[in-house]
Design a protein around this motif. Sequence first.
Motif, PDB file in Angstrom:
ATOM      1  N   SER B 111       0.804  -1.228   0.000  1.00 10.53           N
ATOM      2  CA  SER B 111       0.000   0.000   0.000  1.00 10.53           C
ATOM      3  C   SER B 111       0.830   1.267   0.000  1.00 10.53           C
ATOM      4  O   SER B 111       0.350   2.325  -0.365  1.00 10.53           O
ATOM      5  CB  SER B 111      -0.908   0.027   1.238  1.00 10.53           C
ATOM      6  N   ILE B 112       2.096   1.151   0.430  1.00  7.34           N
ATOM      7  CA  ILE B 112       2.903   2.355   0.610  1.00  7.34           C
ATOM      8  C   ILE B 112       3.798   2.604  -0.597  1.00  7.34           C
ATOM      9  O   ILE B 112       4.548   1.727  -1.023  1.00  7.34           O
ATOM     10  CB  ILE B 112       3.765   2.236   1.883  1.00  7.34           C
ATOM     11  N   ALA B 113       3.677   3.790  -1.152  1.00  6.99           N
ATOM     12  CA  ALA B 113       4.543   4.152  -2.273  1.00  6.99           C
ATOM     13  C   ALA B 113       5.829   4.783  -1.754  1.00  6.99           C
ATOM     14  O   ALA B 113       6.865   4.714  -2.393  1.00  6.99           O
ATOM     15  CB  ALA B 113       3.824   5.120  -3.202  1.00  6.99           C
ATOM     16  N   SER B 136      17.701  26.666   3.972  1.00 11.03           N
ATOM     17  CA  SER B 136      17.230  25.958   5.150  1.00 11.03           C
ATOM     18  C   SER B 136      17.612  24.504   4.896  1.00 11.03           C
ATOM     19  O   SER B 136      17.065  23.862   4.002  1.00 11.03           O
ATOM     20  CB  SER B 136      15.720  26.128   5.263  1.00 11.03           C
ATOM     21  N   ALA B 137      18.564  23.991   5.645  1.00  8.41           N
ATOM     22  CA  ALA B 137      19.068  22.637   5.397  1.00  8.41           C
ATOM     23  C   ALA B 137      18.145  21.618   6.034  1.00  8.41           C
ATOM     24  O   ALA B 137      17.713  21.785   7.179  1.00  8.41           O
ATOM     25  CB  ALA B 137      20.479  22.504   5.945  1.00  8.41           C
ATOM     26  N   MET B 138      17.840  20.575   5.291  1.00  8.62           N
ATOM     27  CA  MET B 138      16.806  19.653   5.740  1.00  8.62           C
ATOM     28  C   MET B 138      17.131  18.257   5.236  1.00  8.62           C
ATOM     29  O   MET B 138      17.378  18.056   4.046  1.00  8.62           O
ATOM     30  CB  MET B 138      15.500  20.125   5.120  1.00  8.62           C
ATOM     31  N   GLY B 139      17.179  17.305   6.160  1.00  6.61           N
ATOM     32  CA  GLY B 139      17.365  15.913   5.768  1.00  6.61           C
ATOM     33  C   GLY B 139      16.031  15.315   5.390  1.00  6.61           C
ATOM     34  O   GLY B 139      15.036  15.530   6.077  1.00  6.61           O
ATOM     35  N   THR B 140      15.997  14.619   4.274  1.00  2.00           N
ATOM     36  CA  THR B 140      14.713  14.054   3.840  1.00  2.00           C
ATOM     37  C   THR B 140      14.883  12.622   3.405  1.00  2.00           C
ATOM     38  O   THR B 140      15.959  12.202   2.980  1.00  2.00           O
ATOM     39  CB  THR B 140      14.156  14.814   2.630  1.00  2.00           C
ATOM     40  N   SER B 141      13.764  11.878   3.485  1.00  4.54           N
ATOM     41  CA  SER B 141      13.739  10.540   2.904  1.00  4.54           C
ATOM     42  C   SER B 141      13.411  10.704   1.426  1.00  4.54           C
ATOM     43  O   SER B 141      12.982  11.781   0.989  1.00  4.54           O
ATOM     44  CB  SER B 141      12.675   9.703   3.599  1.00  4.54           C
ATOM     45  N   LEU B 142      13.576   9.630   0.662  1.00  7.69           N
ATOM     46  CA  LEU B 142      13.249   9.710  -0.771  1.00  7.69           C
ATOM     47  C   LEU B 142      11.764   9.996  -0.978  1.00  7.69           C
ATOM     48  O   LEU B 142      11.375  10.667  -1.919  1.00  7.69           O
ATOM     49  CB  LEU B 142      13.639   8.407  -1.481  1.00  7.69           C
ATOM     50  N   GLY B 143      10.960   9.464  -0.048  1.00  9.53           N
ATOM     51  CA  GLY B 143       9.508   9.667  -0.147  1.00  9.53           C
ATOM     52  C   GLY B 143       9.124  11.143  -0.092  1.00  9.53           C
ATOM     53  O   GLY B 143       8.079  11.536  -0.597  1.00  9.53           O
ATOM     54  N   TYR B 144       9.984  11.949   0.478  1.00  4.09           N
ATOM     55  CA  TYR B 144       9.708  13.381   0.589  1.00  4.09           C
ATOM     56  C   TYR B 144       9.505  13.998  -0.791  1.00  4.09           C
ATOM     57  O   TYR B 144       8.603  14.803  -1.006  1.00  4.09           O
ATOM     58  CB  TYR B 144      10.865  14.086   1.306  1.00  4.09           C
ATOM     59  N   PHE B 145      10.340  13.581  -1.731  1.00  4.17           N
ATOM     60  CA  PHE B 145      10.241  14.135  -3.085  1.00  4.17           C
ATOM     61  C   PHE B 145       8.953  13.676  -3.767  1.00  4.17           C
ATOM     62  O   PHE B 145       8.350  14.387  -4.549  1.00  4.17           O
ATOM     63  CB  PHE B 145      11.470  13.747  -3.913  1.00  4.17           C
ATOM     64  N   LEU B 146       8.544  12.461  -3.387  1.00  2.00           N
ATOM     65  CA  LEU B 146       7.299  11.904  -3.917  1.00  2.00           C
ATOM     66  C   LEU B 146       6.117  12.711  -3.374  1.00  2.00           C
ATOM     67  O   LEU B 146       5.177  13.023  -4.088  1.00  2.00           O
ATOM     68  CB  LEU B 146       7.204  10.456  -3.436  1.00  2.00           C
ATOM     69  N   ALA B 147       6.204  13.053  -2.096  1.00  2.00           N
ATOM     70  CA  ALA B 147       5.098  13.745  -1.439  1.00  2.00           C
ATOM     71  C   ALA B 147       5.019  15.202  -1.860  1.00  2.00           C
ATOM     72  O   ALA B 147       3.951  15.793  -1.878  1.00  2.00           O
ATOM     73  CB  ALA B 147       5.251  13.652   0.073  1.00  2.00           C
ATOM     74  N   TYR B 247      11.776   9.925  14.956  1.00  2.00           N
ATOM     75  CA  TYR B 247      11.055  10.925  14.163  1.00  2.00           C
ATOM     76  C   TYR B 247       9.803  11.387  14.900  1.00  2.00           C
ATOM     77  O   TYR B 247       9.049  10.565  15.413  1.00  2.00           O
ATOM     78  CB  TYR B 247      10.643  10.348  12.812  1.00  2.00           C
ATOM     79  N   SER B 248       9.597  12.672  14.934  1.00  2.00           N
ATOM     80  CA  SER B 248       8.393  13.170  15.613  1.00  2.00           C
ATOM     81  C   SER B 248       7.168  13.009  14.715  1.00  2.00           C
ATOM     82  O   SER B 248       6.058  12.850  15.187  1.00  2.00           O
ATOM     83  CB  SER B 248       8.563  14.639  15.991  1.00  2.00           C
ATOM     84  N   GLN B 249       7.386  13.100  13.411  1.00  2.00           N
ATOM     85  CA  GLN B 249       6.257  12.876  12.496  1.00  2.00           C
ATOM     86  C   GLN B 249       6.765  12.501  11.118  1.00  2.00           C
ATOM     87  O   GLN B 249       7.926  12.728  10.779  1.00  2.00           O
ATOM     88  CB  GLN B 249       5.382  14.116  12.411  1.00  2.00           C
ATOM     89  N   PHE B 250       5.891  11.891  10.356  1.00  2.00           N
ATOM     90  CA  PHE B 250       6.257  11.542   8.987  1.00  2.00           C
ATOM     91  C   PHE B 250       5.003  11.498   8.117  1.00  2.00           C
ATOM     92  O   PHE B 250       3.883  11.500   8.616  1.00  2.00           O
ATOM     93  CB  PHE B 250       7.005  10.206   8.928  1.00  2.00           C
ATOM     94  N   THR B 251       5.237  11.477   6.827  1.00  2.00           N
ATOM     95  CA  THR B 251       4.114  11.443   5.892  1.00  2.00           C
ATOM     96  C   THR B 251       4.192  10.170   5.068  1.00  2.00           C
ATOM     97  O   THR B 251       5.275   9.812   4.593  1.00  2.00           O
ATOM     98  CB  THR B 251       4.159  12.657   4.959  1.00  2.00           C
TER      99      THR B 251
END
Lengths: 234, 428
Positions: B111-113, B136-147, B247-251
């Motif tokens: 279910s998760i893309a 503004s420096a920010m670490g992201t997962s690959l899913g971040y770009f998807l979102a 992580y405090s939150q994620f999408t």
Amino acid sequence: MSKRAMIELKDIYKRFYIGTPNELQVLNGINLTIYEGEFVAIVGASGSGKSTLMNIIGALDRPTEGQYHLEGLDMTAAKDKDLSGIRNRKIGFVFQTYNLIARTNALKNVEMPMLYAGITGKKRVERAKELLTMVGMADRMKHLPEELSGGQKQRVAIARAMGNDPAIILADEPTGALDSATGRMVMDLFHKLHKEQGKTIVLITHSPELAEETERVVTIKDGSIIGERQGGDI
Amino acid sequence: MMFYENIRLALFSLKANKMRALLTMLGIIIGISSVIAIMTVGNSVTSTVTDSMNSMGVNNITVGLQQKEQEEETTQEGMSFGGGRSSSVTREEDYFTREMLENYCETYADSIAGISVSESLGQGRIQDGGLYANVSAMGTSLGYFLANDLELLAGRYFSQTEMDEGYRVAMVSDVVVNNMFDGDMDKAIGSIVQVNVGDKYYDFAVIGVYQYEQSAMMISLVSEKDTMTNLYIPLRTAMEINHSESYSQFTVITRDGVDSDAFADTTENFLSAYYRNNRNFEPSAFSMASMVEIMSDMMSTITTAIAVIAGIALLVGGIGVMNIMLVSITERTREIGTRKALGAPNSAIRLQFIIESIVICLIGDFIGIVLGVILGISAANFLGAAATPSPESILLSLGFSMGIGIFFGYYPANKAAQMDPIEALRYE
């Protein structure tokens, strides 16, 4: 007489406030026949019942009792709905106070009865212009009533009464609000309509002098016809 | 024909009493313009919000923490121990761990893309001699770009190895390229940029350039040169720098065809298992779709409330129209009598005055529409939403005002139609 009867009134009674202590009998069995092409004056003092009689002849009111035929049509049997059509096509009213529609020019005023008769567009305008020309108001067609003198207003009103070429013209004190010179002009117009077009004209007036000009004078007092004689012709 | 004549007559009679007509229309004007204005604003805000939410992705589910509803007993117990662990402040140990996320991703791989997680390093500046760019420096997962639907202009996204191993690589915006590399993207790719965050300096190799998009809801007050843009680095890298493990939150980005509302519940239930022993917090998951729904629900509630007020204004306006029509027919009693004597049937008189009443309402409506659209557009612009006047509301208002004209015009018109011509002619 060989002439066709236009208006036939038989034993016409009119009572108001029927069934109350104030019951008032205004017309007391009127019998009157007016023939086609006649110019008749109905004369009487105020309160004599001549206005009530005019309302009945003009199909604005119905008699309490009696028979009224207009051009052979039984008016006492006609429905309210039909009466407006009869007023529209068979009767031309001329009032003492002209009763032109305010803020509406002379031409539109003359068009009005034709509008209610369903005559459309160009035909209606042409006819209205013709009628205004006939009464000598061709140059004031676009004038509003407030821009016209009393005599001019009454001439427009006469043109309006002629709109649907009615069987009778019913004029209620048409010169009552005019000075004698303009009153003369209006009377001349009635004579012209009578002579040239053979219109049946019923003139209601309290003035014996005016009545003298007509062919027949019917005098009414306390709701009854008390005299009838041929008037002088001019 | 009668119809046209009646409209002409109505306009004439209004023209003769301009002030009176305007005052009569005022209720209608206020009612209609407020309906149109509020519908324009509502439409504009809703469509802007929905658009921006859609651009964020309706497939998104935001997962965070919320305070548990404390049971009475627990609270008292907590009180008796002098406050103890009962707290509304989240701590490191309350956050989602890497293990939880990995388990979650494995369980629901179908279910998760992608999962979008970010870890902020802070705001800083890239500097090279006289050149600089705010980031503004920010670490992201690959899913971040998807979102977040970023448009890649040059280079590439992070590789799996870079993500897993925490490489010092970065993606920069075109703004940074303009400021630091004179707009030359080829020169930017592969270069090392030094980022100053707080009092520390970090070196990152640029591997990609993305298109910076200004937020629709925000008005930029700074020049392009000073605009702050995001500098993306691998999540691992940022977490290592911050010494953070959770992580405090994620999408969550669901795959197409997955019911994100239902999946939000599934997610919440799955993660709740880890929080059974946590006294203060439990996970909560919201789908973007449900947020859009809440938003439009709210808008429609506001719209309904305003519509009721406008309805009252229209009712008052309608009564005003009726009142003035009654005055008008009284003033024109002789005219009505004359028309009847000249052969107007009752129906024609009735029609004449109903049309007059409709004409008053429609003119009021027209003025109201113009005012309402102007008001609505200015208000929408003020709120920074793209103004979208609603054609339905204009059509609706036309129908409505015509209805008012007929409804409130009928009684006076009928009164006129029923007049006795003899009485009417005698009226002074």
